[in-house]
Write an enzyme that holds these catalytic residues in place. Structure first.
Site, mmCIF file in Angstrom:
data_model
loop_
_atom_site.group_PDB
_atom_site.id
_atom_site.type_symbol
_atom_site.label_atom_id
_atom_site.label_comp_id
_atom_site.label_asym_id
_atom_site.label_seq_id
_atom_site.Cartn_x
_atom_site.Cartn_y
_atom_site.Cartn_z
ATOM 1 N N LEU A 62 0.377 -1.194 -0.043
ATOM 2 C CA LEU A 62 -0.410 -0.288 -0.089
ATOM 3 C C LEU A 62 0.870 1.150 -0.076
ATOM 4 O O LEU A 62 1.893 1.481 0.728
ATOM 5 C CB LEU A 62 -0.966 0.485 0.980
ATOM 6 C CG LEU A 62 -2.211 1.159 1.499
ATOM 7 C CD1 LEU A 62 -3.393 0.531 2.439
ATOM 8 C CD2 LEU A 62 -1.649 2.723 1.729
ATOM 9 N N HIS A 78 7.728 2.394 11.678
ATOM 10 C CA HIS A 78 7.695 3.780 10.849
ATOM 11 C C HIS A 78 6.605 5.233 11.326
ATOM 12 O O HIS A 78 5.610 4.739 11.048
ATOM 13 C CB HIS A 78 7.749 3.645 9.743
ATOM 14 C CG HIS A 78 8.936 5.183 8.191
ATOM 15 N ND1 HIS A 78 7.889 5.857 8.151
ATOM 16 C CD2 HIS A 78 10.128 4.809 8.317
ATOM 17 C CE1 HIS A 78 9.345 6.842 7.617
ATOM 18 N NE2 HIS A 78 10.226 5.928 7.957
#
Length: 373
Positions: free
Chosen positions: A125, A229
């Site tokens: 994605l 992240h």
């Protein structure tokens, strides 16, 4: 915005996405031959008759039909770890205890494993930063569940998502820096490129096979185990809202968490429904005030189309979906056809202003969620 299966004409856009996503996004390697093969594999997967999940990989793109721009991509791997092992570390604890000496010590360890072999994986994605707009990231994430809900035989019972772990803009991973120093002298970017291309034989050859006692790792490496992240944090929150949970499995290279859920318990799968389409004109009174925010998809495989809209009205008590004619054409839906939809946000009528307001949180769309080996 329309979601559709990727085609060879999307190669240039996919190559740009591969460059933009950078190290750590290992399902897309900046190599046109690799990407061409990946597109062909996806096309073959969509066209294959499937009775149980195999090595199929489904890659979708998000397109602006007015401009032809490819805004992003998203994908599903039907069954991971069959041709090439899917490795993880599992974080657990061991106890060292001496009754005679009265000593007791509990320590965290990482064990290499292939726990998720055969599971389906949502992956790849990526929403391109220049095309960020409301609900684009949401559509890229949710559309996979509509496809899986409509075609469950193509997927495994357990679905996983590997979240991108902590790394710097220049491609430095604190966790990998420690492993590199002691075991595999390769740059993080080199490792992720090898894994992305399916060349992971070095894992069995060079990576430590015995448990790693985490307190022996550098403080920087310890601090990122199971962390995501910053750009992936919204994606993780969205998946957690769908019912995905982290059960201690992390990536071998950046220690990012892997989350999992049972297919039939994923919110957008369980709450989606198949309904009959009624094509109506855009000026029909029932459409004038707008409806819930819906994710809608046709029921095709190779001809799959999906979008997110407030211009359609779902009548669940009648199993009916009223769709304006122009949107029906974009989704390749005819009057009386079947479609699948799920409500993403209800619209409550504000009696004071007379306006419909979205009751769902409009969070910043996520950039990426990583990755299929």
């Amino acid at each position: 915005m329309i979601i559709r299966p990727i085609a060879h004409t999307d190669l240039d856009a996919l190559a740009e996405i591969a460059r933009e996503s950078g190290p750590g996004f290992t399902s897309l390697v900046d190599d046109r031959d690799f990407l061409t093969a990946k597109i062909q594999h996806s096309i073959d997967s969509f066209n294959r008759d499937v009775v149980e999940p195999g090595d199929e990989g489904y890659l979708f793109v998000l397109e602006d039909p007015d401009t032809g721009d490819i805004l992003g991509t998203t994908g599903i791997e039907a069954s991971v770890g069959l041709d090439s092992p899917l490795y993880h570390y599992h974080k657990s604890q061991v106890v060292h205890h001496s009754r005679e000496l009265g000593l007791f010590k509990r320590v965290d360890v990482l064990n290499m494993c292939n726990h998720y072999t055969g599971c389906s994986e949502i992956c790849t994605l990526y929403l391109r930063p220049q095309f960020r707009r409301p609900n684009a990231g949401k559509l890229l994430s949710k559309v996979r569940f509509l496809f899986m809900a409509q075609h469950p035989a193509r997927f495994a019972r357990t679905v996983i998502a590997e979240m991108r772990g902590i790394s710097s803009d220049c491609g430095e991973s604190p966790f990998w820096n420690w492993l590199r120093q002691h075991f595999v002298d390769l740059e993080f970017a080199q490792v992720t490129e090898l894994v992305g291309a399916g060349n992971n034989g070095f894992i069995a050859e060079l990576m430590p096979k015995y448990p790693l006692y985490t307190h022996l790792l550098s403080p920087e490496a310890q601090a990122v185990i199971g962390e995501v992240h910053d750009k992936t944090r919204p994606a993780l929150k969205m998946l957690e809202a769908e019912g995905f949970r982290h059960k201690g499995y992390v990536d071998l290279f950046d220690a990012g968490p892997t989350v999992e859920a049972e297919l039939d318990q994923i919110r957008s799968v369980a709450q989606s429904s198949e309904c009959t389409v009624q094509v109506v004109q855009a000026d029909t009174p029932v459409l004038q005030h707008g409806g819930d925010l819906l994710s809608i998809a046709n029921t095709q495989v190779a001809g799959f189309r999906a979008t997110l809209t407030e211009r359609a009205i779902h009548h669940p008590q009648h199993g009916l979906l009223q769709v304006p004619a122009d949107l029906a054409r974009a989704l390749d839906l005819e009057d009386g056809a079947k479609a699948r939809c799920v409500t993403l946000a209800s619209r409550a009528h504000n009696k004071t202003t007379g306006r419909a307001t979205d009751t769902a949180s409009q969070a910043q769309p996520q950039q990426e969620l990583r990755y299929a080996l």
